[in-house]
Design a protein around this motif. Structure first.
Motif, mmCIF file in Angstrom:
data_model
loop_
_atom_site.group_PDB
_atom_site.id
_atom_site.type_symbol
_atom_site.label_atom_id
_atom_site.label_comp_id
_atom_site.label_asym_id
_atom_site.label_seq_id
_atom_site.Cartn_x
_atom_site.Cartn_y
_atom_site.Cartn_z
ATOM 1 N N LEU A 72 46.610 41.139 57.155
ATOM 2 C CA LEU A 72 47.148 42.279 57.901
ATOM 3 C C LEU A 72 46.707 42.277 59.359
ATOM 4 O O LEU A 72 47.439 42.775 60.226
ATOM 5 N N ARG A 73 45.543 41.722 59.649
ATOM 6 C CA ARG A 73 45.137 41.614 61.056
ATOM 7 C C ARG A 73 46.039 40.633 61.802
ATOM 8 O O ARG A 73 46.272 40.784 62.993
ATOM 9 N N ILE A 74 46.562 39.653 61.080
ATOM 10 C CA ILE A 74 47.479 38.682 61.692
ATOM 11 C C ILE A 74 48.874 39.269 61.802
ATOM 12 O O ILE A 74 49.555 39.119 62.814
ATOM 13 N N ASP A 75 49.327 39.930 60.751
ATOM 14 C CA ASP A 75 50.661 40.553 60.729
ATOM 15 C C ASP A 75 50.556 41.886 59.998
ATOM 16 O O ASP A 75 50.582 41.931 58.767
ATOM 17 N N GLY A 76 50.443 42.949 60.756
ATOM 18 C CA GLY A 76 50.262 44.283 60.196
ATOM 19 C C GLY A 76 51.457 44.823 59.439
ATOM 20 O O GLY A 76 51.374 45.882 58.824
ATOM 21 N N ARG A 77 52.574 44.120 59.464
ATOM 22 C CA ARG A 77 53.773 44.566 58.746
ATOM 23 C C ARG A 77 54.059 43.655 57.542
ATOM 24 O O ARG A 77 55.190 43.536 57.106
ATOM 25 N N ASN A 78 53.021 43.048 57.000
ATOM 26 C CA ASN A 78 53.165 42.140 55.867
ATOM 27 C C ASN A 78 53.108 42.946 54.564
ATOM 28 O O ASN A 78 52.035 43.342 54.119
ATOM 29 N N PRO A 79 54.260 43.179 53.929
ATOM 30 C CA PRO A 79 54.257 44.000 52.711
ATOM 31 C C PRO A 79 53.530 43.346 51.548
ATOM 32 O O PRO A 79 52.975 44.036 50.689
ATOM 33 N N TYR A 80 53.512 42.016 51.519
ATOM 34 C CA TYR A 80 52.837 41.312 50.432
ATOM 35 C C TYR A 80 51.334 41.594 50.468
ATOM 36 O O TYR A 80 50.697 41.742 49.424
ATOM 37 N N ALA A 81 50.768 41.673 51.671
ATOM 38 C CA ALA A 81 49.342 41.971 51.811
ATOM 39 C C ALA A 81 49.044 43.375 51.299
ATOM 40 O O ALA A 81 48.040 43.591 50.604
ATOM 41 N N TYR A 82 49.923 44.328 51.630
ATOM 42 C CA TYR A 82 49.713 45.693 51.131
ATOM 43 C C TYR A 82 49.817 45.751 49.611
ATOM 44 O O TYR A 82 49.079 46.481 48.955
ATOM 45 N N LEU A 83 50.723 44.965 49.039
ATOM 46 C CA LEU A 83 50.843 44.930 47.578
ATOM 47 C C LEU A 83 49.553 44.409 46.945
ATOM 48 O O LEU A 83 49.031 45.008 45.999
ATOM 49 N N VAL A 84 49.023 43.319 47.469
ATOM 50 C CA VAL A 84 47.792 42.763 46.910
ATOM 51 C C VAL A 84 46.637 43.751 47.094
ATOM 52 O O VAL A 84 45.841 43.957 46.169
ATOM 53 N N LEU A 85 46.553 44.389 48.254
ATOM 54 C CA LEU A 85 45.505 45.393 48.450
ATOM 55 C C LEU A 85 45.663 46.544 47.456
ATOM 56 O O LEU A 85 44.672 47.060 46.938
ATOM 57 N N GLY A 86 46.902 46.928 47.169
ATOM 58 C CA GLY A 86 47.158 47.968 46.179
ATOM 59 C C GLY A 86 46.717 47.538 44.792
ATOM 60 O O GLY A 86 46.117 48.321 44.039
ATOM 61 N N GLN A 87 46.993 46.295 44.441
ATOM 62 C CA GLN A 87 46.578 45.785 43.139
ATOM 63 C C GLN A 87 45.057 45.735 43.028
ATOM 64 O O GLN A 87 44.488 46.113 42.000
ATOM 65 N N VAL A 88 44.409 45.259 44.101
ATOM 66 C CA VAL A 88 42.940 45.182 44.098
ATOM 67 C C VAL A 88 42.347 46.582 43.980
ATOM 68 O O VAL A 88 41.418 46.809 43.183
ATOM 69 N N ALA A 89 42.872 47.522 44.751
ATOM 70 C CA ALA A 89 42.358 48.898 44.683
ATOM 71 C C ALA A 89 42.574 49.488 43.297
ATOM 72 O O ALA A 89 41.702 50.173 42.762
ATOM 73 N N ALA A 90 43.732 49.213 42.694
ATOM 74 C CA ALA A 90 44.006 49.719 41.346
ATOM 75 C C ALA A 90 43.012 49.136 40.346
ATOM 76 O O ALA A 90 42.501 49.850 39.479
ATOM 77 N N GLU A 91 42.733 47.850 40.463
ATOM 78 C CA GLU A 91 41.797 47.205 39.546
ATOM 79 C C GLU A 91 40.362 47.640 39.806
ATOM 80 O O GLU A 91 39.502 47.473 38.933
ATOM 81 N N SER A 92 40.103 48.191 40.983
ATOM 82 C CA SER A 92 38.770 48.687 41.332
ATOM 83 C C SER A 92 38.641 50.177 41.076
ATOM 84 O O SER A 92 37.668 50.796 41.509
ATOM 85 N N ASP A 93 39.627 50.756 40.405
ATOM 86 C CA ASP A 93 39.660 52.187 40.094
ATOM 87 C C ASP A 93 39.631 53.067 41.341
ATOM 88 O O ASP A 93 39.066 54.156 41.333
ATOM 89 N N GLU A 94 40.245 52.605 42.401
ATOM 90 C CA GLU A 94 40.395 53.380 43.635
ATOM 91 C C GLU A 94 41.860 53.815 43.728
ATOM 92 O O GLU A 94 42.632 53.295 44.535
ATOM 93 N N GLU A 95 42.239 54.778 42.886
ATOM 94 C CA GLU A 95 43.639 55.150 42.736
ATOM 95 C C GLU A 95 44.279 55.655 44.022
ATOM 96 O O GLU A 95 45.407 55.286 44.340
ATOM 97 N N ASP A 96 43.574 56.502 44.773
ATOM 98 C CA ASP A 96 44.158 57.040 46.010
ATOM 99 C C ASP A 96 44.459 55.936 47.010
ATOM 100 O O ASP A 96 45.535 55.899 47.609
ATOM 101 N N ALA A 97 43.512 55.025 47.191
ATOM 102 C CA ALA A 97 43.723 53.906 48.105
ATOM 103 C C ALA A 97 44.862 53.029 47.604
ATOM 104 O O ALA A 97 45.714 52.593 48.384
ATOM 105 N N ALA A 98 44.880 52.776 46.300
ATOM 106 C CA ALA A 98 45.942 51.947 45.728
ATOM 107 C C ALA A 98 47.310 52.549 46.002
ATOM 108 O O ALA A 98 48.239 51.848 46.421
ATOM 109 N N LEU A 99 47.446 53.852 45.804
ATOM 110 C CA LEU A 99 48.740 54.502 46.041
ATOM 111 C C LEU A 99 49.155 54.418 47.509
ATOM 112 O O LEU A 99 50.340 54.217 47.813
ATOM 113 N N ARG A 100 48.196 54.554 48.415
ATOM 114 C CA ARG A 100 48.526 54.440 49.846
ATOM 115 C C ARG A 100 49.003 53.023 50.175
ATOM 116 O O ARG A 100 49.994 52.843 50.882
#
Length: 169
Positions: A72-100
């Protein structure tokens, strides 16, 4: 209530955007997305997401988060990066962050020329899992139906708005 309205509006926006041109290419894997991406930062960013997704699959959530954040620092509009961050947050039980993160991924996928329905379906399925964990079975079922519709090519303007509005108290 705010989330359901936002989901309804985004779902409608997604439905409007999923009518791809007949000759457009839609990647089904991250590797295909990288191959189709423009040279330079967009492609480099997706390659980092590939490494992040591999790290996540190995259970290396911190590494996955770091790589996706670098993407995301390289391309802040990369939806794939946001998806992976969402998956990681979900697996880390950080539901609010995952939803964002998932909300941002869905929005960015919907803004692409093809609408990326396959990828939006993946985002919706991760969100559905989160909703199930939160005890929101009806919302999770709706998200899965939306994902199935996108995978089947059934997305059309307004197709998602009506069920959400009807389910409101």
């Amino acid at each position: 209530m705010r989330w359901r309205l936002l989901s309804a509006l985004l779902g409608w926006g997604v439905a409007c955007a999923v009518q791809p041109a007949l000759d457009s290419q839609q990647p089904s894997t991250l590797e295909e997305a990288a191959a189709l991406a423009a040279e330079g930062p967009p492609r480099a960013s997706i390659h980092l997401v590939i490494r992040a997704a591999q790290a996540r699959e190995r259970g290396e959530l911190r590494t996955a988060q770091e790589l996706a954040s670098r993407a995301l620092r390289i391309d802040g509009r990369n939806p794939y990066a946001y998806l992976v961050l969402g998956q990681v947050a979900a697996e880390s039980d950080e539901e609010d962050a995952a939803l964002r993160y998932l909300e941002q991924a869905q929005l960015l996928f919907s803004l692409t020329p093809t609408g990326q329905p396959r990828w939006i379906a993946r985002v919706l399925r991760v969100e559905a899992e989160l909703r199930d964990r939160a005890g929101e079975a009806d919302e999770a079922a709706l998200l899965r139906r939306q994902a199935d519709s996108l995978d089947a090519g059934g997305g059309r303007p307004g197709s998602f708005l009506r069920p959400v509005v009807e389910s409101q108290p």
